[in-house]
Structure formats: C-alpha cells, structure tokens
Motif scaffolding. Structure first.
Motif, short mmCIF file in Angstrom:
data_model
loop_
_atom_site.label_atom_id
_atom_site.label_comp_id
_atom_site.label_asym_id
_atom_site.label_seq_id
_atom_site.Cartn_x
_atom_site.Cartn_y
_atom_site.Cartn_z
N CYS A 110 0.82 -1.21 0.00
CA CYS A 110 0.00 0.00 0.00
C CYS A 110 0.86 1.26 0.00
O CYS A 110 0.56 2.25 -0.68
N ILE A 111 1.95 1.25 0.78
CA ILE A 111 2.86 2.41 0.78
C ILE A 111 3.49 2.58 -0.61
O ILE A 111 3.69 3.72 -1.08
N LEU A 133 -0.90 -4.73 -14.84
CA LEU A 133 -0.14 -3.54 -15.27
C LEU A 133 -0.80 -2.87 -16.47
O LEU A 133 -0.83 -1.63 -16.56
N GLU A 134 -1.33 -3.67 -17.39
CA GLU A 134 -1.99 -3.11 -18.57
C GLU A 134 -3.31 -2.44 -18.22
O GLU A 134 -3.70 -1.45 -18.85
N GLU A 135 -4.01 -2.96 -17.20
CA GLU A 135 -5.33 -2.45 -16.84
C GLU A 135 -5.27 -1.33 -15.81
O GLU A 135 -6.05 -0.37 -15.88
N GLY A 180 -1.84 0.82 -9.26
CA GLY A 180 -3.02 0.00 -8.98
C GLY A 180 -2.66 -1.46 -8.76
O GLY A 180 -3.29 -2.15 -7.94
N THR A 181 -1.64 -1.92 -9.48
CA THR A 181 -1.19 -3.30 -9.32
C THR A 181 -0.69 -3.56 -7.90
O THR A 181 -1.01 -4.57 -7.28
N PHE A 182 0.07 -2.61 -7.35
CA PHE A 182 0.55 -2.76 -5.97
C PHE A 182 -0.61 -2.86 -4.99
O PHE A 182 -0.58 -3.63 -4.03
N LEU A 183 -1.64 -2.03 -5.20
CA LEU A 183 -2.79 -2.03 -4.30
C LEU A 183 -3.52 -3.37 -4.34
O LEU A 183 -3.90 -3.92 -3.29
#
Length: 499
Positions: free
Chosen positions: A156-157, A224-226, A231-234
């Motif tokens: 999240c960070i 990653l594409e979407e 957002g991927t990390f979240l």
C-alpha cells in the motif's frame, strides 16, 4: 458402647512368627513345594506376558494413531503452508516483470533499478533469523499471519512512490521482510506434522511456491496493462491478506518439554558441523546467480532475441512451472532410500549452472524457454523438500527453525549482490553476457562444493530406546527397527558425520 482392643507387641510377634509362606512352610524339595513352585512360575510368566502384550499393544496404538501425524489436521496445515508460499513466491519471483516497468517509469540506471527487486528477496532472506526466533517464541501461526499484514502495508505504501528510493523501503524492505516471515514457519510446521512422509508433504507445500511463480508473472502483466503499476501494488496488497488466512490454518503441533529443553544446545552445535557451513556458502553462490536470472533474464531476452513483454513474462512463468513440477517430484524421489536428498540436490545444481553458462549463446525464444525450464528444476532443488530434509539430517528436526533461518540469512548475501552487480556490468560493457557467464560459474561451483557432504556425510549408527520412547519421540533418519524380549527397540538411523 463397644471397646476396640489393639494387640500388644508380643501378640503381634506371635502372629508374624506363626505365618510362613507356603514354599517356606512345605520346603522346595517336597511334592507340595514343587507343585507350588511350578504354579508360581506359571503365574509369573503369565503376568509378564500380559504386561508385555499390554505394553506392545499400547505402543502399536500410539504408532498407528497418536504419532502418525498424517491426518486431516496435517493436510489442512499443508494447504495453509502451500497457500502462504504460493503468494509469497509469486510476489518475490515475479519482480523481473516489474523491473522493466520501473526502468521506464523512473529513468534510472539498470544497476540502481535492480536494487528494488533485489532488496525484496534479500530482505526476505535476511529476516528469516528473526522469523526463527519469533517461531520458537510465538509459534508458526502468529508469524505467518503477521507476515500477511506486513506485506500488505508495504504494498500500500508503494502505491505512493514517486522515486526508486521510496520503493527501496516500501517494496524492497517492508514487503521483503513480510515475505521472509513465511519461509521458515511454512517449512517448520509441515516438518513437525509429518515424519514418515515428510518429504512428500514438503514437496506438496513447497511446489505451491512454484505454482505462484508460474501464475503471478502473467497476472502482473494483465494488472499492469489495466491498472498501471500503482493500482497493481494495491491489488497485490489485498491478495497478500490471504496469507493471514493461511496462517490461521496452521494449528500448532505438540512439542514435548524435553525437546524444548535441548533445542538451544542443538542450535549452537550446528556451527561445529563443516557440512552446514558448506551448505550455507553453496546457497550464497546459487542465490547470487538466481538474483541475476530473475531480474535480468527478461531484459536480456528483449535485447538479444527481441521478444515482447508477454514473451518476457512467459520466461518467468516457465521457471515457476518447472519449479512446481520439480518440488513435488523431488519430494517423491527423496522417499526412495537409495537416493539421498543431497545427491539429487547436487545434480540439479550442476545442471542449472551449465544451462546458465550457455544463456549468452541462446539466440531464440525456444532456447530461452528450454533454459527457463531447466533453471526452474534447479531452483526447485533449492527451495523445495530437499533443503529442509538435508538440514534435518544435519541438525535434527528440533533445530530446523534455527538452522533454516541462519541458512536463509546467508542466501540474502548472494541475493542482494547478484542483480545490482549484473546491472553494473551491463552499464560497463553494454552486454549481459559476462553476468550470465559469472552466474553460471557460481552455480557450477556451488554444485561441486556439495561433493563433500555427498561423499563423506552419511554413516549408519544405532540407538537403543524403549518402545514407549520410540513411539512418543521422533527418531530422525529412521530406516528400521528390531524389538528385543525386554521391550527395547534397536533403531537404525542415518546421521551426518561431524568432520
């Protein structure tokens, strides 16, 4: 009102003197005495037979139920360990997919950007001794659930990172430490629940890590594409909370007080064993090369062969797929008594090293796919059922948590250095070829080092214990037993010779 009369001493003496045992009264040589002696011997024999039968029945019952830990609860523990390793290995060994993205996002050098993924794995390995201490104090369940929370916080960070330096801390250090808190308890809890089929159980749980390594690269590519990398990390942070569920499934195994009392002495004794030191440095060399492969293989393939992002992620998925196959297969092979785990371990290290030496000569995507499959098998030897089995042979089950934690700390040395050094070499020579030659040579050397344990490590020895001790306490390296008439068991075990 009645009166109680107590006999005086003289009457007591008279009573004692008037009573004589039957054999004393009639004598051993009289007909009556001989008959009484025969009856007494028969009664004593029957009583001994009944006692022995009861003891053997009790021991067999313990063997069949109490100490054969392969039950439903153990199966749930294997599932929980597998789920935790699935997520952690998926996160750790798909960082090569993110490496290419970070190069474009932050426009930093390859050596500097490589520190992000390298720190993730290295900090995970470096945190393992702390994990071992926490496991011994609070148990596997607590440590695994804690790891899920830490990874989620780190991910999240990372969504707020504007430079690589924040990612060094949030993704590399925080999430890395969280991942490191899974490795030791996931292997320890499975080893505690299984004795007879331990390598199979470890193979099942650890092969889930390979499955995670297979599934996460294409998953990351889609995310990653979407949703971009933030957002991927979240999303990955949300997925990581499932590690808490996995930890909740790890019901603590019973540990006897005697094992707790001797654990500290056994932990320290491993540093006197030359084979343990060889194994530690073997891991350092292999992990140096692993860091190069997992971070730079995709970038090498793009430059040298001209593949796209999807094909690059497929290379890492292939490594994961054959890691999955190898870990389960090695768990089965290790059950064959003529095949020592350390021998299988050494052979696949040598094969992986030779393959890595050949990477600079590979000029097609098919050849790189074949190499990825081979390296996946070599990596399966490092992180699957073989390594815990070798450690148990060297240090014993009681010291597995400590010995495994220290070993993984050694792995962090190679893991933190490999990828940045390879990135620096690329900046210097504008080629990945020297890095893969160096990595391959290190893996071959790590395999050659294991010749010492293979040739000199094992000898047969004997232990004499009671049946009750045999079924209540685990006898490591058990190959067979023979029970004598006094209910004692001669146990044939295999132990590592301390050189």
């Amino acid at each position: 009102m009645g009166v109680m009369v107590f006999p005086d001493a003289s009457s007591s003496d008279r009573i004692d003197q008037s009573f004589k045992p039957p054999l004393t009264r009639y004598g051993h040589n009289t007909e009556v005495g001989k008959s009484l002696l025969s009856l007494k011997s028969a009664a004593d024999s029957e009583q001994k037979h009944s006692t022995d039968t009861a003891r053997r029945t009790k021991a067999n019952l313990r063997k069949a139920t109490g100490n054969a830990k392969d039950n439903v609860c153990a199966a749930v523990v294997v599932f929980g360990a597998g789920l935790a390793l699935f997520i952690v290995h998926g996160i750790t060994w798909s960082s090569g997919v993110l490496y290419v993205v970070f190069l474009d996002a932050f426009n930093q050098s390859r050596a500097e950007t490589a520190w992000i993924g390298s720190l993730l794995a290295a900090c995970g390995f470096a945190a393992s001794p702390i994990s071992s201490i926490l496991v011994n104090r609070y148990g596997c369940r607590f440590v695994v659930m804690l790891s899920g929370v830490i990874i989620t916080v780190g991910m999240c960070i990372s969504t707020f990172a504007n430079n690589v330096y924040l990612l060094f801390f949030s993704y590399g250090v925080v999430a890395g430490v969280g991942c490191g808190f899974v490795y030791v308890p996931a292997n320890v809890i499975v080893s505690q629940y299984f004795s007879k089929r331990r390598t199979i159980a470890l193979g099942l749980s650890t092969c889930c890590g390979g499955l995670g390594s297979f599934a996460f690269p294409p998953l990351l590519q889609v995310l990653l594409e979407e949703y971009s990398w933030r957002g991927t990390f979240l999303i990955i942070g949300g997925i990581s909370l499932n590690i808490c569920v996995a930890g909740a499934l790890m019901r603590p195994a019973a540990v006897t007080q005697s094992k707790i009392n001797v654990r500290a002495k056994r932990d320290l004794s491993i540093f006197k064993n030359i084979h343990y030191h060889i194994l530690c440095w073997n891991n350092v060399l292999f992990c140096f090369a692993t860091s190069i492969v997992y971070i730079h293989l995709g970038s090498f393939a793009k430059i040298s062969v001209g593949i796209n992002d999807s094909q690059s992620s497929m290379l890492f998925s292939m490594i994961g797929a054959f890691t999955f196959v190898g870990r389960f297969g090695f768990g089965l092979l290790a059950q064959v008594r003529t095949l020592r785990p350390v021998l299988i371990y050494m052979i696949f290290f040598l094969l992986g090293g030779v393959g890595t030496l050949c990477v600079p000569t590979m000029d097609s995507f098919k050849l790189l796919i074949m190499y990825s499959a081979l390296f996946g098998l070599a990596f399966a030897a490092l992180g699957g059922a073989l390594l815990p089995s070798i450690l148990i042979d060297i240090a014993g089950l009681d010291s597995l948590s400590f010995s495994y934690g220290v070993l993984i700390l050694y792995e962090s040395i190679g893991q933190v250095l490999g990828a940045p050094v390879a990135g620096w070499i690329f900046e210097k020579f504008n080629s990945y070829n020297p890095s893969f030659y160096m990595g391959g040579a290190m893996v071959v050397l790590s395999g050659v080092m294991m010749l010492v344990p293979v040739v000199t490590a094992y000898r047969s020895t004997h232990m004499i214990v009671t049946e009750e001790e045999f079924y209540e306490e685990e006898i490591e390296g058990f190959y067979g037993s023979k029970t004598d008439t006094d209910g004692r068991v001669e146990v044939i075990v295999s132990q590592v010779t301390t050189v």
